[in-house]
Write a protein that holds these residues in place. Structure first.
Motif, short mmCIF file in Angstrom:
data_model
loop_
_atom_site.label_atom_id
_atom_site.label_comp_id
_atom_site.label_asym_id
_atom_site.label_seq_id
_atom_site.Cartn_x
_atom_site.Cartn_y
_atom_site.Cartn_z
N SER A 111 -48.38 -139.88 33.78
CA SER A 111 -49.06 -138.94 34.67
C SER A 111 -50.13 -138.17 33.91
O SER A 111 -49.90 -137.74 32.78
CB SER A 111 -48.04 -137.96 35.26
OG SER A 111 -48.65 -136.76 35.68
N VAL A 112 -51.28 -137.96 34.52
CA VAL A 112 -52.33 -137.17 33.88
C VAL A 112 -51.96 -135.69 33.87
O VAL A 112 -52.64 -134.89 33.21
CB VAL A 112 -53.70 -137.36 34.57
CG1 VAL A 112 -54.14 -138.80 34.51
CG2 VAL A 112 -53.66 -136.88 36.02
N LEU A 113 -50.89 -135.32 34.56
CA LEU A 113 -50.43 -133.93 34.56
C LEU A 113 -49.70 -133.59 33.26
O LEU A 113 -49.56 -132.43 32.90
CB LEU A 113 -49.49 -133.68 35.74
CG LEU A 113 -49.23 -132.23 36.15
CD1 LEU A 113 -50.46 -131.66 36.84
CD2 LEU A 113 -48.03 -132.14 37.08
N LEU A 165 -42.19 -132.02 34.83
CA LEU A 165 -41.66 -131.26 35.95
C LEU A 165 -42.65 -130.19 36.40
O LEU A 165 -42.75 -129.87 37.58
CB LEU A 165 -40.32 -130.62 35.56
CG LEU A 165 -39.65 -129.72 36.60
CD1 LEU A 165 -39.42 -130.46 37.91
CD2 LEU A 165 -38.32 -129.19 36.06
N ALA A 166 -43.40 -129.64 35.45
CA ALA A 166 -44.42 -128.64 35.78
C ALA A 166 -45.57 -128.77 34.78
O ALA A 166 -45.35 -129.08 33.61
CB ALA A 166 -43.84 -127.23 35.74
N SER A 167 -46.77 -128.51 35.25
CA SER A 167 -47.96 -128.61 34.40
C SER A 167 -48.07 -127.39 33.49
O SER A 167 -47.81 -126.26 33.90
CB SER A 167 -49.21 -128.72 35.27
OG SER A 167 -50.39 -128.54 34.49
N SER A 168 -48.52 -127.64 32.25
CA SER A 168 -48.71 -126.54 31.31
C SER A 168 -50.06 -125.86 31.49
O SER A 168 -50.38 -124.90 30.79
CB SER A 168 -48.59 -127.04 29.87
OG SER A 168 -49.63 -127.95 29.58
N THR A 169 -50.87 -126.35 32.43
CA THR A 169 -52.17 -125.73 32.70
C THR A 169 -52.27 -125.20 34.13
O THR A 169 -52.55 -124.03 34.34
CB THR A 169 -53.31 -126.72 32.42
OG1 THR A 169 -53.05 -127.95 33.10
CG2 THR A 169 -53.45 -126.97 30.93
N SER A 359 -56.02 -131.17 28.28
CA SER A 359 -55.44 -131.41 29.59
C SER A 359 -56.19 -132.52 30.32
O SER A 359 -57.35 -132.35 30.70
CB SER A 359 -55.48 -130.12 30.43
OG SER A 359 -55.07 -130.37 31.77
N ARG A 360 -55.51 -133.63 30.52
CA ARG A 360 -56.08 -134.71 31.33
C ARG A 360 -56.21 -134.27 32.78
O ARG A 360 -57.11 -134.73 33.50
CB ARG A 360 -55.19 -135.95 31.23
CG ARG A 360 -55.16 -136.56 29.83
CD ARG A 360 -54.10 -137.64 29.70
NE ARG A 360 -53.96 -138.06 28.32
CZ ARG A 360 -54.50 -139.16 27.79
NH1 ARG A 360 -55.23 -139.96 28.55
NH2 ARG A 360 -54.33 -139.45 26.52
N ALA A 361 -55.31 -133.38 33.22
CA ALA A 361 -55.37 -132.90 34.60
C ALA A 361 -56.63 -132.10 34.85
O ALA A 361 -57.33 -132.30 35.85
CB ALA A 361 -54.13 -132.05 34.91
#
Length: 398
Positions: A111-113, A165-169, A359-361
């Motif tokens: 995932s990119v997230l 589970l959750a994004s760091s950004t 961050s890829r997201a």
């Protein structure tokens, strides 16, 4: 009972420095109990467990207590808790432990997230074996990870699915259960990086449906180390031994190197701090953790909502995924101002924030084309007053 923020702040001596610490992605501030436990550990446990001496036996007992502490945090089996210096080291060990046949077929879904620590080892493993990688994309409107796409990404030839589970950004919380259902149907290994959620959300391995879960203690005020937890002991023991010790057994077979006992003592203390955030919490540690984490989550959800609204009202600040269900991590852009300049001014006003989180997201959303984003991460000790100070400084750019 309302979350007693004054008592919680009293657990963290560093808060007396006058700064507003909103860079928890780089490490939460350290509670006094954790620092004291590490200090005692350094003096008392200069050796590792495994020997017959008194100190070695005490070190082994501390290791067992640390495995139990993480097991209580995730409602897991302590015999399935693997320790390492970082998520990257543990994921690398997991990649190395998989059989060659695991890399045949459609390979890995990423995932990119996810953070780079959870992505790079899989990319290296896939490149080494010539295995294709499929990517789950974020919703560019709100920075979340739509679970519906995994129905197409995961096939009966997929070996591994790795998701945060959750994004760091963006802070966006992912519907892991739905994704885990697809992975389970395909017989794929479901790996969940719960690092950004663990300091704020009550966690359960069975409820997530994860085969492997990763957490990093520094994110909740523990020592700089990580844990990788398996849902099934048999599956863990079927993996190749990657330890430097050819006679290692149990979770030690997947540990890149022994963790210093003092760090493990600090880890136990840090989980106890989490369990004691709510003074009304009673029962065993798992029950106290659930009560305390529920209280902290409710408090921080209100605080995050307060911050997001304050930033939205400024007009020239754009919050990424303002309406997203999130943990207390927020990324935003200030119109016409570079992220570096924004963070510099925040720092000039005694507020720690981040602007260079890989961050890829954020790249997928297009933030790199707009002078970058600022990311703030609240701690369990953050206050409404601190959110007001952030808004005040950002208002000066208007």
């Amino acid at each position: 009972m309302p979350f007693d923020i004054a008592s919680v702040r009293g657990l963290f001596p560093a808060l007396g420095d006058g700064w507003i610490h909103l860079d928890s992605q780089r490490g939460m501030q350290i509670p006094d109990a954790v620092a004291s436990a590490i200090s005692r550990g350094v003096r008392s446990y200069p050796v590792l467990g495994g020997g017959l001496s008194r100190q070695s036996q005490e070190a082994a007992a501390t290791t067992a207590r640390a495995r139990q502490a993480i097991a209580d945090l995730l409602d897991a089996d302590p015999s399935c808790v693997v320790f390492g210096p970082s998520r990257g080291a543990l994921v690398s060990a997991l990649v190395e432990s998989l059989s060659v046949t695991s890399w045949i077929g459609d390979g890995v879904v990423l995932s990119v997230l996810d953070d780079e620590e959870s992505v790079v080892p899989w990319l290296r493993g896939a490149a080494r074996h010539g295995t294709p990688v499929r990517w789950a994309q974020v919703d560019i409107e709100d920075g979340s990870l739509p679970p519906w796409q995994f129905a197409e990404l995961i096939t009966d030839r997929t070996s591994v699915v790795s998701v945060a589970l959750a994004s760091s950004t963006t802070g966006a919380i992912t519907d892991i259960g739905q994704i885990a259902g697809h992975a389970r149907a395909a017989g794929a290994l479901m790996v969940v990086d719960a690092t950004s959620a663990a300091p704020f959300v009550p966690l359960s391995m069975s409820e997530m449906g994860a085969d492997v879960t990763l957490v990093s203690a520094e994110r909740w005020g523990g020592p700089r180390m990580s844990a990788m937890v398996f849902a099934d002991r048999g599956r863990m023991e079927s993996l190749t031994n990657v330890s430097m010790d050819p006679h290692a057994i149990g979770p030690a077979r997947l540990e890149p190197s022994p963790t210093p006992t003092a760090w493990l003592a600090g880890l136990v203390a840090s989980v106890e701090v989490l369990a004691g955030l709510d003074s009304a919490a009673t029962g065993d540690r798992r029950r106290r953790l659930m009560t305390s984490m529920d209280g902290a989550y409710e408090y921080l959800q209100r605080l995050t909502f307060y911050l997001v609204n304050a930033l939205d009202n400024l007009g020239h600040v754009h919050v990424i995924g303002a309406d997203t269900h999130r943990v207390p991590l927020v990324s935003f852009l200030v119109g016409g101002v570079s992220a570096e300049k924004v963070v510099s001014r925040l720092n000039d006003n005694g507020i720690s924030a981040l602007h260079d989180v890989p961050s890829r997201a954020l790249e997928a959303i297009g933030v790199s084309d707009a002078d970058g984003a600022v990311t703030v991460g609240l701690g369990v000790y953050s206050t409404p007053y601190e959110m007001d100070q952030v808004a005040r400084v950002l208002g000066s750019f208007g």
